[in-house]
Structure formats: C-alpha cells, structure tokens
Design a protein around this motif. Structure first.
Motif, short mmCIF file in Angstrom:
data_model
loop_
_atom_site.label_atom_id
_atom_site.label_comp_id
_atom_site.label_asym_id
_atom_site.label_seq_id
_atom_site.Cartn_x
_atom_site.Cartn_y
_atom_site.Cartn_z
N LYS A 64 0.64 -1.50 -0.09
CA LYS A 64 0.32 0.32 -0.11
C LYS A 64 1.25 1.47 0.18
O LYS A 64 0.04 2.20 -0.64
CB LYS A 64 -0.96 0.24 1.20
N LEU A 65 1.68 1.15 0.68
CA LEU A 65 3.22 2.17 0.71
C LEU A 65 3.09 2.39 -0.62
O LEU A 65 3.55 3.73 -1.00
CB LEU A 65 4.28 2.22 1.52
N ILE A 66 3.68 1.34 -1.52
CA ILE A 66 4.09 1.81 -2.66
C ILE A 66 2.82 2.00 -3.76
O ILE A 66 3.94 3.48 -4.69
CB ILE A 66 4.44 0.19 -3.10
N GLU A 67 1.67 1.99 -3.45
CA GLU A 67 0.93 1.79 -3.60
C GLU A 67 0.24 3.85 -4.11
O GLU A 67 0.25 4.60 -5.38
CB GLU A 67 -0.55 1.19 -3.55
N ILE A 68 0.41 3.93 -2.66
CA ILE A 68 0.86 5.85 -2.45
C ILE A 68 1.64 6.23 -3.68
O ILE A 68 1.34 7.87 -3.62
CB ILE A 68 -0.01 5.93 -1.22
N TYR A 69 2.56 6.35 -3.01
CA TYR A 69 3.58 6.89 -2.95
C TYR A 69 4.43 6.64 -5.01
O TYR A 69 4.52 7.15 -5.02
CB TYR A 69 5.04 6.60 -2.42
N ASN A 70 3.55 5.96 -5.31
CA ASN A 70 3.87 5.63 -6.88
C ASN A 70 3.06 6.26 -8.22
O ASN A 70 2.60 5.86 -9.30
CB ASN A 70 4.46 4.36 -7.24
N TYR A 71 1.48 6.80 -7.01
CA TYR A 71 0.51 7.13 -7.85
C TYR A 71 0.47 8.63 -9.68
O TYR A 71 1.41 9.44 -8.15
CB TYR A 71 -0.42 7.92 -7.19
N PRO A 72 0.26 8.01 -10.17
CA PRO A 72 1.46 9.05 -11.48
C PRO A 72 0.30 10.86 -11.22
O PRO A 72 -0.38 10.19 -10.36
CB PRO A 72 0.43 9.06 -12.96
N ASP A 73 1.24 11.13 -11.91
CA ASP A 73 1.42 12.91 -11.15
C ASP A 73 0.31 12.90 -12.84
O ASP A 73 0.17 12.34 -13.84
CB ASP A 73 1.94 13.56 -11.89
N ARG A 74 -0.80 13.70 -13.02
CA ARG A 74 -1.85 14.16 -13.95
C ARG A 74 -1.36 14.21 -15.49
O ARG A 74 -1.12 13.57 -16.78
CB ARG A 74 -2.93 15.16 -13.56
N THR A 75 0.03 15.44 -14.99
CA THR A 75 1.35 15.84 -16.71
C THR A 75 1.93 14.43 -16.88
O THR A 75 2.21 14.39 -18.25
CB THR A 75 1.65 16.52 -16.19
N THR A 115 -10.73 8.79 -4.33
CA THR A 115 -11.38 7.45 -4.26
C THR A 115 -10.05 6.05 -4.00
O THR A 115 -10.24 5.47 -2.94
CB THR A 115 -12.13 7.12 -5.48
N SER A 116 -8.97 6.05 -4.73
CA SER A 116 -7.84 5.76 -4.97
C SER A 116 -7.51 5.75 -3.73
O SER A 116 -6.55 4.13 -2.57
CB SER A 116 -6.96 5.67 -6.52
N LEU A 117 -6.86 6.90 -3.12
CA LEU A 117 -5.79 6.65 -1.88
C LEU A 117 -6.52 6.46 -0.73
O LEU A 117 -6.47 6.10 0.08
CB LEU A 117 -5.71 8.35 -1.81
N LYS A 118 -8.10 6.47 -0.90
CA LYS A 118 -8.82 6.07 0.11
C LYS A 118 -8.91 5.10 0.28
O LYS A 118 -8.60 4.16 1.88
CB LYS A 118 -10.56 6.73 0.06
N ILE A 119 -9.00 4.32 -0.25
CA ILE A 119 -8.43 2.70 -0.59
C ILE A 119 -7.30 2.20 0.16
O ILE A 119 -7.77 1.39 0.27
CB ILE A 119 -9.33 1.75 -2.19
N SER A 120 -6.56 2.50 -0.72
CA SER A 120 -4.68 1.96 -0.33
C SER A 120 -4.27 2.67 1.12
O SER A 120 -4.06 1.85 1.62
CB SER A 120 -3.79 3.33 -0.94
#
Length: 158
Positions: free
Chosen positions: A22-33, A127-132
């Motif tokens: 979950k930490l990897i999921e949170i910190y690897n969430y891509p920027d919009r750009t 929503t994705s971060l809430k789940i994470s």
C-alpha cells in the motif's frame, strides 16, 4: 523455531506485505502530467465485473476503473450503450498495467470523460488513495496483531 509461534509470524508477515504494497501504491500514484490521453468511440462497457471496464473501437486494449469507483459510474454506464457510441477520452499510463495471457493490454483509468460525463483525475485519485489508506491501516493492524500474538504465545510457552 517454535511451531506454536508460526501463526504470529504468518500474521506479522502478511501485515508487513500489506504495508509495503500500500505504501508503494500511495507513493507511486502518477502525476496528471505523466499520463497519456486516449480518444475514441466506445466499443463495449462491462459493469458486471468488480472493476468497470470499457473498450474503444479499433483498439484491442481494455481500460478499467478502480473497484471503489463502481458506484460512481454505474448509473452513467447504464445510460450509455455501445449503440450511442459517445466520444470517450481516457487518461492512462503509457504502459499497460497488466498484459493478459491472450495478449490483451489492460490499462487503469486515471480520468475518464464519456460525452458530457466526467470523472476527473482528482476524483479518481481521492477514491484510490482512500482505498490504499484503508489497506495501509489493515496492514498495520495485522502487523501489530502478529507482534502482540507472538508476545502472548511466548509468555504462554515459557
């Protein structure tokens, strides 16, 4: 190794794996750009799976939304049919999230606009971060529970 401690080691390990995942999921969430835009007409919509899926005409890839967003899009997707073929714009990572055995590429959707309906990058990210974060909390509970169980079992054994 004391065999009575195995359950505590197992619970602690599962908790640790969940925490790292979950930490990897949170910190690897891509920027919009960093996302690419894919445009096209809808080929099919699948709201029956846990993660709603869409496909675009002339494109063999499948695009899916996180499971936590199913309730947000189910009414929109039900209104649409592939006969109405709305122009669709998706924001996805350049590389597929999954490549299935049959060669179909699956992409996680980070933003979707179908006709006038929009699920923004911000909405999907929240929503994705809430789940994470829930998964992170669950992992922490498992990890601490495993340590507490180990301590309890050590007292009981000695």
């Amino acid at each position: 190794m004391n065999s009575k401690l195995v359950p505590s080691y197992f619970i602690t390990a599962i908790g640790f794996i969940f925490l790292v995942w979950k930490l990897i999921e949170i910190y690897n969430y891509p920027d919009r750009t960093s996302l690419v835009t894919v445009k096209g007409d809808l080929s099919f919509i699948n709201i029956d799976s846990s993660e709603p899926e869409v496909s675009l005409q002339g494109n063999g890839a499948v695009y899916y939304l996180p499971a936590g967003l199913k309730s947000n899009v189910i009414t929109t997707f039900r209104k649409l049919t592939t006969d109405s073929i709305s122009p669709t714009i998706l924001a996805v990572k350049k590389d597929p999230t999954i490549i299935a055995k049959d060669g179909v590429s699956y992409y996680l959707i980070y933003e979707i606009a179908i006709g006038n309906e929009l699920l923004s990058y911000k909405d999907i990210k929240e929503t994705s971060l809430k789940i994470s974060y829930k998964g992170l909390f669950f992992g922490a509970i498992l990890f601490v529970s495993g340590l507490v169980l180990r301590k309890y079992l050590l007292k009981k054994v000695n």
